[in-house]
Design a protein around this motif. Structure first.
Motif, PDB file in Angstrom:
ATOM      1  N   LEU A  63       0.810  -1.228   0.000  1.00  0.00           N
ATOM      2  CA  LEU A  63       0.000   0.000   0.000  1.00  0.00           C
ATOM      3  C   LEU A  63       0.843   1.277   0.000  1.00  0.00           C
ATOM      4  N   HIS A  64       2.145   1.144  -0.047  1.00  0.00           N
ATOM      5  CA  HIS A  64       3.004   2.336  -0.016  1.00  0.00           C
ATOM      6  C   HIS A  64       2.958   3.061  -1.365  1.00  0.00           C
ATOM      7  N   LYS A  88       6.386   6.102  -4.989  1.00  0.00           N
ATOM      8  CA  LYS A  88       5.867   5.881  -6.350  1.00  0.00           C
ATOM      9  C   LYS A  88       5.257   7.169  -6.909  1.00  0.00           C
ATOM     10  N   VAL A 144       7.947   9.371  -7.996  1.00  0.00           N
ATOM     11  CA  VAL A 144       8.484   8.863  -9.269  1.00  0.00           C
ATOM     12  C   VAL A 144       7.569   9.299 -10.420  1.00  0.00           C
ATOM     13  N   GLY A 157       6.020   0.234 -14.991  1.00  0.00           N
ATOM     14  CA  GLY A 157       6.803   0.562 -13.803  1.00  0.00           C
ATOM     15  C   GLY A 157       6.236  -0.141 -12.578  1.00  0.00           C
ATOM     16  N   SER A 197       6.599  -0.783  -8.476  1.00  0.00           N
ATOM     17  CA  SER A 197       7.181  -0.262  -7.241  1.00  0.00           C
ATOM     18  C   SER A 197       6.830  -1.172  -6.079  1.00  0.00           C
ATOM     19  N   LEU A 205       7.799  -1.495  -1.598  1.00  0.00           N
ATOM     20  CA  LEU A 205       8.554  -1.046  -0.417  1.00  0.00           C
ATOM     21  C   LEU A 205       8.744  -2.160   0.596  1.00  0.00           C
ATOM     22  N   LEU A 206       8.052  -3.270   0.396  1.00  0.00           N
ATOM     23  CA  LEU A 206       8.078  -4.336   1.400  1.00  0.00           C
ATOM     24  C   LEU A 206       8.881  -5.533   0.900  1.00  0.00           C
ATOM     25  N   LEU A 242      10.559  -1.219 -15.784  1.00  0.00           N
ATOM     26  CA  LEU A 242      11.360  -0.441 -14.836  1.00  0.00           C
ATOM     27  C   LEU A 242      10.887  -0.789 -13.429  1.00  0.00           C
ATOM     28  N   GLY A 267      11.547  -0.365  -9.005  1.00  0.00           N
ATOM     29  CA  GLY A 267      12.175   0.445  -7.976  1.00  0.00           C
ATOM     30  C   GLY A 267      11.470   0.296  -6.650  1.00  0.00           C
ATOM     31  N   GLY A 268      12.109   0.814  -5.628  1.00  0.00           N
ATOM     32  CA  GLY A 268      11.578   0.687  -4.269  1.00  0.00           C
ATOM     33  C   GLY A 268      12.702   0.260  -3.348  1.00  0.00           C
ATOM     34  N   ALA A 281      15.664   1.941 -10.901  1.00  0.00           N
ATOM     35  CA  ALA A 281      15.979   3.319 -10.486  1.00  0.00           C
ATOM     36  C   ALA A 281      15.945   3.366  -8.966  1.00  0.00           C
ATOM     37  N   ALA A 282      16.992   3.899  -8.390  1.00  0.00           N
ATOM     38  CA  ALA A 282      17.106   3.918  -6.920  1.00  0.00           C
ATOM     39  C   ALA A 282      16.214   4.976  -6.285  1.00  0.00           C
ATOM     40  N   ALA A 321      13.503   8.784  -7.083  1.00  0.00           N
ATOM     41  CA  ALA A 321      12.695   9.537  -8.039  1.00  0.00           C
ATOM     42  C   ALA A 321      13.571  10.419  -8.922  1.00  0.00           C
TER      43      ALA A 321
HETATM   44 CO1  B1M Z   1       5.473   1.226   5.943  1.00  0.00          CO
HETATM   45  N1  B1M Z   1       7.084   0.125   6.022  1.00  0.00           N
HETATM   46  N2  B1M Z   1       4.400  -0.309   6.470  1.00  0.00           N
HETATM   47  N3  B1M Z   1       4.001   2.479   5.945  1.00  0.00           N
HETATM   48  N4  B1M Z   1       6.728   2.586   5.783  1.00  0.00           N
HETATM   49  C1  B1M Z   1       8.330   0.721   5.604  1.00  0.00           C
HETATM   50  C2  B1M Z   1       8.577   0.478   4.117  1.00  0.00           C
HETATM   51  C3  B1M Z   1       9.388  -0.023   6.548  1.00  0.00           C
HETATM   52  C4  B1M Z   1      10.823  -0.050   5.948  1.00  0.00           C
HETATM   53  C5  B1M Z   1       9.384   0.684   7.932  1.00  0.00           C
HETATM   54  C6  B1M Z   1      10.288  -0.026   8.907  1.00  0.00           C
HETATM   55  O1  B1M Z   1       9.911  -1.030   9.472  1.00  0.00           O
HETATM   56  N5  B1M Z   1      11.481   0.482   9.124  1.00  0.00           N
HETATM   57  C7  B1M Z   1       8.729  -1.380   6.705  1.00  0.00           C
HETATM   58  C8  B1M Z   1       9.095  -2.454   5.660  1.00  0.00           C
HETATM   59  C9  B1M Z   1      10.039  -3.506   6.226  1.00  0.00           C
HETATM   60  C10 B1M Z   1      10.258  -4.606   5.266  1.00  0.00           C
HETATM   61  O2  B1M Z   1       9.595  -4.809   4.301  1.00  0.00           O
HETATM   62  N6  B1M Z   1      11.269  -5.382   5.576  1.00  0.00           N
HETATM   63  C11 B1M Z   1       7.254  -1.013   6.642  1.00  0.00           C
HETATM   64  C12 B1M Z   1       6.210  -1.802   7.171  1.00  0.00           C
HETATM   65  C13 B1M Z   1       6.636  -3.061   7.917  1.00  0.00           C
HETATM   66  C14 B1M Z   1       4.856  -1.475   7.033  1.00  0.00           C
HETATM   67  C15 B1M Z   1       3.646  -2.249   7.534  1.00  0.00           C
HETATM   68  C16 B1M Z   1       3.708  -3.776   7.367  1.00  0.00           C
HETATM   69  C17 B1M Z   1       3.464  -1.804   9.006  1.00  0.00           C
HETATM   70  C18 B1M Z   1       2.378  -2.529   9.762  1.00  0.00           C
HETATM   71  O3  B1M Z   1       1.223  -2.387   9.437  1.00  0.00           O
HETATM   72  N7  B1M Z   1       2.821  -3.309  10.719  1.00  0.00           N
HETATM   73  C19 B1M Z   1       2.491  -1.648   6.717  1.00  0.00           C
HETATM   74  C20 B1M Z   1       2.296  -2.392   5.363  1.00  0.00           C
HETATM   75  C21 B1M Z   1       1.005  -2.018   4.685  1.00  0.00           C
HETATM   76  C22 B1M Z   1       0.996  -2.578   3.254  1.00  0.00           C
HETATM   77  O4  B1M Z   1       1.610  -1.992   2.382  1.00  0.00           O
HETATM   78  N8  B1M Z   1       0.323  -3.701   3.046  1.00  0.00           N
HETATM   79  C23 B1M Z   1       3.034  -0.281   6.458  1.00  0.00           C
HETATM   80  C24 B1M Z   1       2.230   0.839   6.326  1.00  0.00           C
HETATM   81  C25 B1M Z   1       2.704   2.124   6.146  1.00  0.00           C
HETATM   82  C26 B1M Z   1       1.808   3.356   6.157  1.00  0.00           C
HETATM   83  C27 B1M Z   1       0.440   3.108   5.508  1.00  0.00           C
HETATM   84  C28 B1M Z   1       1.619   3.779   7.592  1.00  0.00           C
HETATM   85  C29 B1M Z   1       2.725   4.410   5.418  1.00  0.00           C
HETATM   86  C30 B1M Z   1       2.515   4.441   3.890  1.00  0.00           C
HETATM   87  C31 B1M Z   1       1.712   5.649   3.448  1.00  0.00           C
HETATM   88  C32 B1M Z   1       1.713   5.737   1.949  1.00  0.00           C
HETATM   89  O5  B1M Z   1       2.622   5.356   1.242  1.00  0.00           O
HETATM   90  N9  B1M Z   1       0.625   6.297   1.463  1.00  0.00           N
HETATM   91  C33 B1M Z   1       4.122   3.803   5.661  1.00  0.00           C
HETATM   92  C34 B1M Z   1       5.325   4.536   5.552  1.00  0.00           C
HETATM   93  C35 B1M Z   1       5.182   6.022   5.337  1.00  0.00           C
HETATM   94  C36 B1M Z   1       6.604   3.923   5.643  1.00  0.00           C
HETATM   95  C37 B1M Z   1       8.004   4.585   5.676  1.00  0.00           C
HETATM   96  C38 B1M Z   1       8.180   5.235   7.054  1.00  0.00           C
HETATM   97  C39 B1M Z   1       8.277   5.628   4.659  1.00  0.00           C
HETATM   98  C40 B1M Z   1       8.079   5.164   3.214  1.00  0.00           C
HETATM   99  C41 B1M Z   1       8.193   6.375   2.352  1.00  0.00           C
HETATM  100  O6  B1M Z   1       7.198   6.909   1.930  1.00  0.00           O
HETATM  101  N10 B1M Z   1       9.447   6.861   2.152  1.00  0.00           N
HETATM  102  C42 B1M Z   1       8.961   3.333   5.456  1.00  0.00           C
HETATM  103  C43 B1M Z   1      10.292   3.451   6.167  1.00  0.00           C
HETATM  104  C44 B1M Z   1      11.303   4.175   5.289  1.00  0.00           C
HETATM  105  O7  B1M Z   1      11.330   4.013   4.080  1.00  0.00           O
HETATM  106  N11 B1M Z   1      12.145   4.943   5.870  1.00  0.00           N
HETATM  107  C45 B1M Z   1       8.071   2.206   5.729  1.00  0.00           C
HETATM  108  C46 B1M Z   1       9.702   8.101   1.424  1.00  0.00           C
HETATM  109  C47 B1M Z   1       9.762   7.814  -0.064  1.00  0.00           C
HETATM  110  C48 B1M Z   1      10.072   9.119  -0.775  1.00  0.00           C
HETATM  111  O8  B1M Z   1      10.813   6.898  -0.297  1.00  0.00           O
HETATM  112  O9  B1M Z   1       9.216   4.975  -0.702  1.00  0.00           O
HETATM  113  O10 B1M Z   1      11.737   4.560  -0.677  1.00  0.00           O
HETATM  114  P1  B1M Z   1      10.602   5.457  -0.997  1.00  0.00           P
HETATM  115  O11 B1M Z   1      10.619   5.752  -2.540  1.00  0.00           O
HETATM  116  C49 B1M Z   1      11.807   6.139  -3.224  1.00  0.00           C
HETATM  117  C50 B1M Z   1      12.623   4.977  -3.796  1.00  0.00           C
HETATM  118  O12 B1M Z   1      12.388   3.746  -3.146  1.00  0.00           O
HETATM  119  C51 B1M Z   1      12.287   4.990  -5.243  1.00  0.00           C
HETATM  120  O13 B1M Z   1      12.034   6.356  -5.524  1.00  0.00           O
HETATM  121  C52 B1M Z   1      11.302   6.906  -4.431  1.00  0.00           C
HETATM  122  C53 B1M Z   1      11.506   8.393  -4.357  1.00  0.00           C
HETATM  123  O14 B1M Z   1      12.867   8.749  -4.261  1.00  0.00           O
HETATM  124  N12 B1M Z   1      11.167   4.238  -5.782  1.00  0.00           N
HETATM  125  C54 B1M Z   1      11.132   3.913  -7.109  1.00  0.00           C
HETATM  126  C55 B1M Z   1      10.030   3.807  -5.208  1.00  0.00           C
HETATM  127  N13 B1M Z   1       9.258   3.202  -6.104  1.00  0.00           N
HETATM  128  C56 B1M Z   1       9.894   3.271  -7.285  1.00  0.00           C
HETATM  129  C57 B1M Z   1       9.524   2.819  -8.553  1.00  0.00           C
HETATM  130  C58 B1M Z   1      10.413   3.040  -9.617  1.00  0.00           C
HETATM  131  C59 B1M Z   1      11.625   3.683  -9.394  1.00  0.00           C
HETATM  132  C60 B1M Z   1      12.001   4.138  -8.147  1.00  0.00           C
HETATM  133  O15 B1M Z   1      10.159   2.656 -10.871  1.00  0.00           O
HETATM  134  C61 B1M Z   1       8.938   2.038 -11.194  1.00  0.00           C
END
Ligand code: B1M
Length: 209
Positions: free
Chosen positions: A99-100, A104, A107, A143, A145, A147-148, A174, A176-177, A194-195, A197
Motif C-alpha cells: 500500500l506504499h 511511487k 516517481v 513501472g 514499485s 517497499l516491502l 522499470l 524500484g523501491g 531506479a534507486a 525519483a
Molecule cells: Co510502511 N514500512 N508499512 N508504511 N513505511 C516501511 C517500508 C518499513 C521499511 C518501515 C520499517 O519497518 N522500518 C517497513 C518495511 C520492512 C520490510 O519490508 N522489511 C514497513 C512496514 C513493515 C509497514 C507495515 C507492514 C506496518 C504494519 O502495518 N505493521 C504496513 C504495510 C502495509 C501494506 O503496504 N500492506 C506499512 C504501512 C505504512 C503506512 C500506511 C503507515 C505508510 C505508507 C503511506 C503511503 O505510502 N501512502 C508507511 C510509511 C510512510 C513507511 C516509511 C516510514 C516511509 C516510506 C516512504 O514513503 N518513504 C517506510 C520506512 C522508510 O522508508 N524509511 C516504511 C519516502 C519515499 C520518498 O521513499 O518509498 O523509498 P521510498 O521511494 C523512493 C525509492 O524507493 C524509489 O524512488 C522513491 C523516491 O525517491 N522508488 C522507485 C520507489 N518506487 C519506485 C519505482 C520506480 C523507481 C524508483 O520505478 C517504477
C-alpha cells in the motif's frame, strides 16, 4: 532556514503548516528540488528511522505521510514541464499486497517532468491489471514499485505475467523501491532499476530514446 520549518512541519504532523511553509518558500523563489529533497523527503526519512527505532507508530507515520503528500501536491506544477512533448507512455503502480505510494507518486511526478504520459494504477495492483492496462494504453514502459520485502516476489510474478501475456517484447520494465537493487532487478529480468525519483526520469528516458 525555512526549509527546516518544512522538515519540522512534516515531523510535527502538521499538514496546514506544511502548506503555508511550502507556499512561503515557493514565493521566495527557493529551489523546488531543495524543498522536496531537504524538506519533505528528508523529514519522511527521519520519520521512518524513528518508526524503525520504535519511537513513533503507524498513525503518526500516516499523518506525516499525509503532510508530506500535501506538500508534494503544491510542488507538482513546479516539478513538471507543461509544454513538454511526450516521450512515451508508462503504466505504473505499487504491486499486489503493498500500500506504499509516497515514493511511487514522487516517481510519477518526475516521470511526468521527464516528458512521459503517466498512467498511475495506484497501490495493491494485481499482475493481471498491469497487463490489461499496459495493453489498453499501448505502454512503452511498465513501472513496478514495492517497499516491502514481503511483496518483492510480486514484482517477479508480475514480470512473469507480462511474459505469459505475450507483450514482453513490446514493453520495457522499470522497477524500484527501497528493498530492490540493480542486481535483483537483473536477476528477475527487469530492463532497468531506479534507486530514487531523481534518477527515475533519466532511466526511463534511456529505455525509450
Ligand atoms: Co510502511 N514500512 N508499512 N508504511 N513505511 C516501511 C517500508 C518499513 C521499511 C518501515 C520499517 O519497518 N522500518 C517497513 C518495511 C520492512 C520490510 O519490508 N522489511 C514497513 C512496514 C513493515 C509497514 C507495515 C507492514 C506496518 C504494519 O502495518 N505493521 C504496513 C504495510 C502495509 C501494506 O503496504 N500492506 C506499512 C504501512 C505504512 C503506512 C500506511 C503507515 C505508510 C505508507 C503511506 C503511503 O505510502 N501512502 C508507511 C510509511 C510512510 C513507511 C516509511 C516510514 C516511509 C516510506 C516512504 O514513503 N518513504 C517506510 C520506512 C522508510 O522508508 N524509511 C516504511 C519516502 C519515499 C520518498 O521513499 O518509498 O523509498 P521510498 O521511494 C523512493 C525509492 O524507493 C524509489 O524512488 C522513491 C523516491 O525517491 N522508488 C522507485 C520507489 N518506487 C519506485 C519505482 C520506480 C523507481 C524508483 O520505478 C517504477
Amino acid at each position: 532556514m525555512s526549509i527546516e520549518n518544512i522538515f519540522q512541519a512534516v515531523i510535527g504532523l502538521n499538514a496546514d503548516q506544511v502548506v503555508s511553509e511550502v507556499k512561503t518558500e515557493l514565493a521566495a523563489g527557493t529551489d523546488v528540488n531543495a524543498i522536496l529533497n531537504d524538506g519533505l523527503i528528508k523529514a519522511m526519512d527521519f520519520v521512518g528511522e524513528r518508526f524503525s527505532a520504535g519511537e513513533t507508530f503507524v498513525p503518526e507515520m500516516l499523518m506525516s505521510a499525509h503532510a508530506m503528500k500535501t506538500g508534494v501536491e503544491l510542488l507538482k506544477p513546479h516539478l513538471t514541464g507543461d509544454a513538454q512533448k511526450k516521450v512515451g507512455t508508462i503504466v505504473i503502480g505499487t504491486v499486489d499486497g503493498d500500500l506504499h505510494d509516497i515514493g511511487k507518486n514522487l516517481v510519477c511526478i518526475m516521470l511526468e517532468g521527464a516528458g512521459f504520459n503517466v498512467v498511475d494504477l495506484g497501490v495493491d495492483v494485481k499482475k493481471e491489471t498491469f497487463v490489461e492496462m499496459a495493453k489498453e494504453h499501448n505502454a512503452d514502459i511498465i513501472g513496478l514499485s514495492t517497499l516491502l520485502t514481503t511483496t518483492m516476489c510480486m514484482v517477479e510474478d508480475t514480470i512473469a505475467a507480462i511474459k505469459e501475456a505475450g507483450i514482453r517484447d513490446s514493453v520495457k520494465i522499470l522497477v524500484g523501491g527501497a528493498p530492490l537493487s540493480r542486481e535483483y532487478a537483473d536477476s528477475i529480468g527487469a530492463d532497468a532499476f531506479a534507486a530514487d525519483a531523481g534518477s527515475a526520469g533519466k532511466v526511463a528516458r534511456d529505455l525509450v530514446l
